[in-house]
Design an enzyme around this catalytic site. Structure first.
Site, mmCIF file in Angstrom:
data_model
loop_
_atom_site.group_PDB
_atom_site.id
_atom_site.type_symbol
_atom_site.label_atom_id
_atom_site.label_comp_id
_atom_site.label_asym_id
_atom_site.label_seq_id
_atom_site.Cartn_x
_atom_site.Cartn_y
_atom_site.Cartn_z
ATOM 1 N N ASN A 168 23.225 42.324 33.381
ATOM 2 C CA ASN A 168 24.442 42.999 32.920
ATOM 3 C C ASN A 168 24.448 42.946 31.391
ATOM 4 O O ASN A 168 24.791 41.934 30.801
ATOM 5 C CB ASN A 168 25.659 42.273 33.500
ATOM 6 N N LYS A 190 24.230 39.121 30.512
ATOM 7 C CA LYS A 190 24.460 38.136 31.577
ATOM 8 C C LYS A 190 23.392 38.362 32.633
ATOM 9 O O LYS A 190 23.018 39.503 32.893
ATOM 10 C CB LYS A 190 25.828 38.360 32.232
ATOM 11 N N ARG A 224 23.532 46.508 36.062
ATOM 12 C CA ARG A 224 24.882 47.066 36.044
ATOM 13 C C ARG A 224 24.888 48.183 34.996
ATOM 14 O O ARG A 224 24.474 47.971 33.859
ATOM 15 C CB ARG A 224 25.884 45.990 35.656
ATOM 16 N N HIS A 254 35.141 49.308 37.257
ATOM 17 C CA HIS A 254 35.204 48.131 38.137
ATOM 18 C C HIS A 254 34.896 48.508 39.584
ATOM 19 O O HIS A 254 35.270 47.778 40.516
ATOM 20 C CB HIS A 254 36.601 47.461 38.126
ATOM 21 N N LEU A 271 42.229 42.035 38.126
ATOM 22 C CA LEU A 271 42.961 41.664 36.912
ATOM 23 C C LEU A 271 42.147 40.653 36.119
ATOM 24 O O LEU A 271 42.175 39.451 36.399
ATOM 25 C CB LEU A 271 44.330 41.077 37.283
ATOM 26 N N ASN A 323 40.241 40.387 31.888
ATOM 27 C CA ASN A 323 40.517 40.831 30.534
ATOM 28 C C ASN A 323 40.643 42.357 30.515
ATOM 29 O O ASN A 323 41.574 42.909 29.961
ATOM 30 C CB ASN A 323 39.353 40.370 29.673
ATOM 31 N N GLY A 324 39.668 43.013 31.145
ATOM 32 C CA GLY A 324 39.832 44.422 31.495
ATOM 33 C C GLY A 324 40.438 44.414 32.892
ATOM 34 O O GLY A 324 40.062 43.589 33.713
ATOM 35 N N ARG A 368 43.806 45.860 25.440
ATOM 36 C CA ARG A 368 43.929 47.324 25.535
ATOM 37 C C ARG A 368 45.352 47.704 25.942
ATOM 38 O O ARG A 368 45.973 47.027 26.758
ATOM 39 C CB ARG A 368 42.963 47.882 26.575
ATOM 40 N N PHE A 391 45.208 34.727 29.217
ATOM 41 C CA PHE A 391 46.426 34.359 29.954
ATOM 42 C C PHE A 391 46.691 32.854 29.966
ATOM 43 O O PHE A 391 47.815 32.434 30.201
ATOM 44 C CB PHE A 391 46.368 34.927 31.375
ATOM 45 N N GLY A 428 43.618 37.547 38.451
ATOM 46 C CA GLY A 428 43.964 37.725 39.862
ATOM 47 C C GLY A 428 43.590 36.523 40.714
ATOM 48 O O GLY A 428 44.287 36.161 41.662
ATOM 49 N N ASN A 438 43.106 33.318 39.509
ATOM 50 C CA ASN A 438 43.547 32.010 38.990
ATOM 51 C C ASN A 438 44.999 31.897 38.577
ATOM 52 O O ASN A 438 45.500 30.781 38.428
ATOM 53 C CB ASN A 438 42.701 31.641 37.758
ATOM 54 N N GLU A 472 30.511 40.489 41.456
ATOM 55 C CA GLU A 472 29.818 41.732 41.116
ATOM 56 C C GLU A 472 28.300 41.556 41.146
ATOM 57 O O GLU A 472 27.573 42.460 41.554
ATOM 58 C CB GLU A 472 30.273 42.218 39.732
HETATM 59 P P1 ADP Z 1 36.504 39.984 31.981
HETATM 60 O O1 ADP Z 1 35.384 39.772 32.977
HETATM 61 O O2 ADP Z 1 37.188 41.308 32.080
HETATM 62 O O3 ADP Z 1 36.164 39.598 30.579
HETATM 63 P P2 ADP Z 1 37.799 37.809 33.449
HETATM 64 O O4 ADP Z 1 37.768 38.359 34.820
HETATM 65 O O5 ADP Z 1 36.897 36.682 33.106
HETATM 66 O O6 ADP Z 1 37.676 38.964 32.359
HETATM 67 O O7 ADP Z 1 39.312 37.351 33.173
HETATM 68 C C1 ADP Z 1 39.735 36.775 31.975
HETATM 69 C C2 ADP Z 1 41.196 36.334 32.144
HETATM 70 O O8 ADP Z 1 41.278 35.499 33.300
HETATM 71 C C3 ADP Z 1 41.748 35.542 30.983
HETATM 72 O O9 ADP Z 1 43.028 36.036 30.645
HETATM 73 C C4 ADP Z 1 41.878 34.127 31.525
HETATM 74 O O10 ADP Z 1 43.028 33.497 31.057
HETATM 75 C C5 ADP Z 1 41.966 34.299 33.010
HETATM 76 N N1 ADP Z 1 41.262 33.174 33.658
HETATM 77 C C6 ADP Z 1 39.932 33.083 33.848
HETATM 78 N N2 ADP Z 1 39.623 31.894 34.432
HETATM 79 C C7 ADP Z 1 40.775 31.218 34.578
HETATM 80 C C8 ADP Z 1 41.125 29.928 35.109
HETATM 81 N N3 ADP Z 1 40.207 29.112 35.598
HETATM 82 N N4 ADP Z 1 42.429 29.588 35.088
HETATM 83 C C9 ADP Z 1 43.351 30.443 34.604
HETATM 84 N N5 ADP Z 1 43.090 31.645 34.093
HETATM 85 C C10 ADP Z 1 41.831 32.054 34.071
#
Ligand code: ADP
Length: 397
Positions: free
Chosen positions: A7, A14, A90, A179, A208, A210-211, A240, A283, A332, A334, A383
């Protein structure tokens, strides 16, 4: 069969090496700061991770380093590159060319190149990864798995924008959605968990991270999703803005004397939860600030939940019935606070969360009460595994 899943982002790579029968992750890792000083974290199986500060001037060097580590006598998990049977890449944007994953050949590379206009930050990086692997392992079959492919089943009324039709005809300007690999994986997995036929399964999937995007799945197919021509549309995300009145763009440009490029950068990288809270796009930081009584952070969380609930409501109403509402990805999986905030806004759908179950993280679990009219689930996405499975299927054909 050992499948290497790659990826490639603009400055990152990754990877996971997955044994396809057992679906065991033999090794995984992340190269960051490619083009800068370079940082590589490699985790062989369940052993301790190895971290290297190694110059990574380009993606070719990053792929070389990954292959070296995978076969390294100390940190490696295979003895030679001959043990890599296939590579799954990917690819973010497949435009209207790809409604499914495909084996990579010259024609496919050309079509992915043609989609670079639509995903200028992502597709060029994906192509560099493909090119590097082809040069280093020319005999190994490779597959491209597209983020957009799953959404190619959306009907025209869902994917068309209300702009002159000639722009669709001329430039293919439309909603594509992203996604898709995750939405598809989670939809199929949830159908299995609920013992339903995936082909007759209706769900609203909330990816849910970051994206972030939400997908309406009807009879196992994507019929609508919240991201658009690009991943900027839909939900309020980490940085965003999501859906806004397009007139805002011209208004900011005039008021702040910014170019279009600068405004787009602002909407992509400085907006969303970060822009509204003034705290962070993450978050975890947001929750910490809320616990300290920061009202802007609370507002950002409320706005995130409100927008997500709007999409879930819209998609649920577009389907005759909904078998499940599913949360996945970083937030979503966590963040129980966000899940509770979203579901509290959907009481009219008869949703009821079990507060104890909703504390769970990163496990496959139903988090709604037995009385909830629609079951609400957390189903962690994977994924890389989805890409490995699709790659194996294509190679075996
Ligand atoms: P992307 O792959 O789009 O960069 P992720 O799916 O890794 O994003 O999600 C990132 C978000 O998920 C952040 O806002 C983060 O706070 C939250 N997050 C990720 N892991 C945890 C965790 N273990 N506990 C709480 N929040 C988490």
């Amino acid at each position: 069969m050992n499948v290497l899943v790659i990826n490639c982002g603009s400055s990152s790579l990754k990877y996971q090496l997955i044994e396809s029968e057992s679906e065991e992750v033999l090794a995984k890792g992340l190269c960051e700061r490619i083009g800068l000083d370079g940082h590589l974290k490699h985790t062989p199986g369940d052993k301790e991770p190895v971290e290297l500060e190694e110059p990574l001037p380009d993606h070719m060097k990053a792929v070389e380093m990954v292959l070296k580590l995978l076969t390294d006598p100390e940190h490696g998990v295979i003895t030679s590159l001959d043990e890599i049977d296939a590579i799954g890449h990917r690819v973010v944007h497949g435009g209207e060319w790809f409604a499914a994953s495909t084996l990579i050949n010259e024609e496919v590379i050309q079509a992915i190149t043609n989609c670079c206009d639509l995903a200028p930050l992502h597709n060029p990086a994906n192509l560099i990864g493909i090119d590097a692997c082809r040069k280093l392992m020319p005999e190994v079959p490779m597959a491209a798995v597209f983020d957009t492919a799953f959404h190619q089943t959306m009907p025209e009324e869902a994917f068309l924008y209300g702009i002159p039709y000639e722009y669709y005809r001329r430039y293919r300007i439309r909603k594509y959605g992203f996604h898709g690999t995750s939405h598809r994986y989670v939809a199929i997995r949830t159908a299995e968990l609920l013992k339903k036929d995936p082909g007759h399964f209706n769900a609203v999937i909330c990816h849910l991270g970051n994206g972030a995007s939400i997908c309406a799945v009807q009879n196992g197919r994507s019929v609508d999703t919240s991201m658009g021509l690009t991943p900027l549309d839909g939900l309020v995300m980490g940085t965003r803005c999501g859906t806004i009145d397009p007139a805002v763009i011209e208004y900011i440009a005039q008021k702040e004397d910014k170019s279009l490029t600068q405004v787009m950068e602002l909407l992509n990288k400085k907006s969303g939860v970060e822009g509204v809270s003034g705290v962070s796009s993450d978050f975890r930081d947001l929750e910490a600030a809320i616990n300290k009584g920061n009202p802007q952070a609370k507002l950002a969380l409320d706005q995130f939940c409100y927008r997500a609930a709007q999409y879930i409501g819209a998609y649920a109403s577009a389907m005759s019935h909904v078998d499940a509402i599913v949360f996945t990805a970083g937030i979503g999986e966590n963040n129980g606070t966000a899940r509770a905030g979203i579901c509290a806004r959907l009481k009219y759908l008869g949703l009821e969360l079990d507060d104890t179950l909703n504390q769970e993280r990163s496990v496959e679990i139903r988090i709604s009460t037995k009385q909830s009219r629609i079951p609400v689930w957390v189903v962690p996405t994977n994924e890389e595994l989805a890409i490995a499975r699709e790659t194996v299927e294509l190679v075996k054909k």
